[in-house]
Design an enzyme around this catalytic site. Structure first.
Site, PDB file in Angstrom:
ATOM      1  N   LYS A 106      15.759 -20.862  59.147  1.00 39.95           N
ATOM      2  CA  LYS A 106      17.237 -21.610  59.735  1.00 39.95           C
ATOM      3  C   LYS A 106      17.048 -22.873  60.272  1.00 39.95           C
ATOM      4  O   LYS A 106      17.428 -23.721  60.638  1.00 39.95           O
ATOM      5  CB  LYS A 106      17.518 -20.415  61.304  1.00 39.95           C
ATOM      6  CG  LYS A 106      17.553 -19.248  60.866  1.00 39.95           C
ATOM      7  CD  LYS A 106      18.254 -18.249  61.838  1.00 39.95           C
ATOM      8  CE  LYS A 106      18.895 -17.479  60.956  1.00 39.95           C
ATOM      9  NZ  LYS A 106      18.361 -16.488  60.349  1.00 39.95           N
TER      10      LYS A 106
HETATM   11  C1  LIG Z   1      18.888 -15.662  59.780  1.00 39.88           C
HETATM   12  C2  LIG Z   1      18.413 -14.817  58.382  1.00 39.88           C
HETATM   13  C3  LIG Z   1      18.572 -14.307  57.216  1.00 39.88           C
HETATM   14  C4  LIG Z   1      19.834 -14.242  57.143  1.00 39.88           C
HETATM   15  O1  LIG Z   1      20.459 -15.263  56.649  1.00 39.88           O
HETATM   16  P1  LIG Z   1      22.583 -15.494  56.928  1.00 39.88           P
HETATM   17  O2  LIG Z   1      21.892 -16.818  56.216  1.00 39.88           O
HETATM   18  O3  LIG Z   1      22.685 -14.892  58.142  1.00 39.88           O
HETATM   19  O4  LIG Z   1      23.095 -15.081  55.695  1.00 39.88           O
HETATM   20  C5  LIG Z   1      17.797 -13.777  56.109  1.00 39.88           C
HETATM   21  N1  LIG Z   1      16.059 -13.875  56.478  1.00 39.88           N
HETATM   22  C6  LIG Z   1      15.883 -14.400  57.949  1.00 39.88           C
HETATM   23  C7  LIG Z   1      14.004 -15.048  58.254  1.00 39.88           C
HETATM   24  C8  LIG Z   1      16.790 -15.199  58.561  1.00 39.88           C
HETATM   25  O5  LIG Z   1      16.250 -15.656  59.461  1.00 39.88           O
END
Ligand SMILES: *Cc1c(COP(=O)(O)O)cnc(C)c1O
Length: 433
Positions: free
Chosen positions: A108
């Site tokens: 993220k």
């Molecule tokens: C947020 C997150 C996801 C999921 O991603 P999306 O874009 O919401 O599908 C997967 N793995 C981790 C470690 C995350 O922080």
């Protein structure tokens, strides 16, 4: 380039407005009016481009003149200034694209860094201060806090459930200070999310403050996630078939961004939506029925989403043609037990340590490749295992090595403000600071 609300009851806006507002006034998600095509020689040039060059070329049509070229180039340069290595895992057909080398050790970071810098730029043209309000179950808060730290004109208020985030995650939220405030809510994540939603609906609050959200429905957080797929392809053997990409999915922002990249011309053979027990989409691909559910808790907690908000964007990309969609996308469900087995097996056989999210993606890819043994694939490793030390230690029998960046943060003092889990408590705190 303009952005339309997928609920079709709000005016079209520019990238700037879409990024500042987050969600459209009709509660729809903003969506670009068309998907730009890559320049003709882009793929030929790709091996020689820097990450900033790639980011600039990919994002420029989406930003569409709302940020000057030199500023945009600096933004993508800063957003991507850490490694994104593609690592062979099983010595034959599975590679991991490691997306956890950013400041908060989860993927993220890229979306949050890009979005914060865009809002920082847009805030300069506004007289009002922008207040970003965000509820977190763990990873989002840290990425957003780091992304926005010291961005002038923007203040960030993060709500997190007391006692329910991991120690590393809590330090990432509560030790920055400056323009970042952490509210420690005596409740669970759903309480935090409800309080934030209520604040966005509150007339008095919205008159007095310029509130916006930083979740993945914001186009400035969603669209830069395309870059991972370009970085992956840049490291892919050009003589091999294009890769199958397996994406550990929760809210479906990341995978949808990848599908946008493919629609713009990036060669990707197929996408895999890898889900834990929260598997609305894999079940939809099987049955044709879309049935959102209450989220259930799993060991890959960042994917515990019962009603993935970005899936409407996936459907829009395929103009609701389910046959076409199934041609491009498969879905798999992986249980917690299988996730644990996968972490243990991959660690024992290949000495590669997956985190619980990456393990869901790995297992899904393995199941797919059993059906298509001539293909090769990439799993997006979305978080560093150290973010989930308890489950990893339980499975491998060894503590996870702590990277230097985290060791430093663990020594800092936590600063949070305790808050009751009510919308009134949040409102009066926001108004009376
Ligand atoms: C947020 C997150 C996801 C999921 O991603 P999306 O874009 O919401 O599908 C997967 N793995 C981790 C470690 C995350 O922080």
């Amino acid at each position: 380039m303009i952005y339309k609300s997928l609920n079709k009851k709000a005016p079209d806006v520019s990238f700037r407005e879409a990024a500042i507002q987050g969600q459209a006034p009709d509660k729809g998600l903003y969506y670009p009016e068309y998907i730009p095509k890559l320049e003709e020689d882009f793929l030929e040039e790709l091996p020689h481009l820097s990450k900033a060059d790639i980011g600039f070329k990919v994002m420029k049509p989406f930003v569409a003149g709302t940020i000057p070229d030199d500023v945009l180039f600096n933004i993508v340069d800063e957003t991507t200034n850490f490694p994104f290595p593609l690592v062979p895992v099983n010595n034959s057909n599975i590679y991991a694209l490691e997306l956890f080398h950013g400041p908060t050790l989860a993927f993220k970071d890229v979306g949050a860094r890009f979005m914060s810098r865009c809002l920082g730029y847009f805030a300069k043209e506004k007289s009002e201060k922008i207040t970003v309000l965000v509820a977190t179950s763990g990873d989002t808060g840290g990425a957003v806090a780091h992304g926005f730290h010291n961005v002038p004109g923007v203040e960030v208020v993060i709500l997190y459930p007391s006692g329910r985030v991991s120690p590393v995650q809590e330090k990432q939220l509560t030790t920055l200070g400056g323009n970042i405030t952490a509210l420690e809510v005596s409740g669970n994540f759903d309480d935090c999310q409800r309080m934030v939603k209520d604040a966005f609906m509150d007339e008095e609050l919205n008159k007095k403050l310029f509130l916006t959200s930083a979740n993945s429905i914001n186009v400035a957080r969603w669209l830069p996630q395309q870059l991972y797929y370009f970085f992956a392809y840049q490291q892919w053997d050009k003589n091999a078939l294009p890769p199958v990409v397996s994406v550990p999915s929760g809210n479906f922002g990341n995978i949808c961004a990848g599908m946008v990249a493919a629609a713009s011309g990036l060669p990707i053979k197929h996408f895999i939506a890898a889900c834990n027990a929260n598997d609305v989409v894999p079940r939809f691909l099987q049955s044709g029925h879309y049935k959102p559910e209450q989220a259930v808790a799993t060991i890959s907690n960042a994917m515990d989403v019962g009603s993935p908000s970005n899936f409407v964007r996936v459907l829009e990309l395929f103009q609701n043609d389910i046959q076409e969609l199934k041609f491009a996308l498969s879905g798999y469900t992986v249980s917690d037990d299988t996730t644990r087995e996968t972490i243990s097996k991959v660690y024992t056989q290949y000495k590669y340590l997956l985190d619980p999210h990456g393990a869901v993606g790995y297992k899904a890819l393995e199941m797919y490749l059993e059906q298509f043994p001539e293909r090769k694939g990439i799993v997006l490793e979305t978080a560093h295992p150290v973010k989930f030390p308890d489950s990893i230690e339980e499975i491998t029998g060894k503590p996870v090595e702590i990277p230097g960046s985290v060791a430093g943060i663990m020594k800092l003092e936590k600063k949070s403000i305790e808050l009751d889990a009510t919308s009134d408590a949040l409102k009066s705190w926001l108004l009376n600071r």
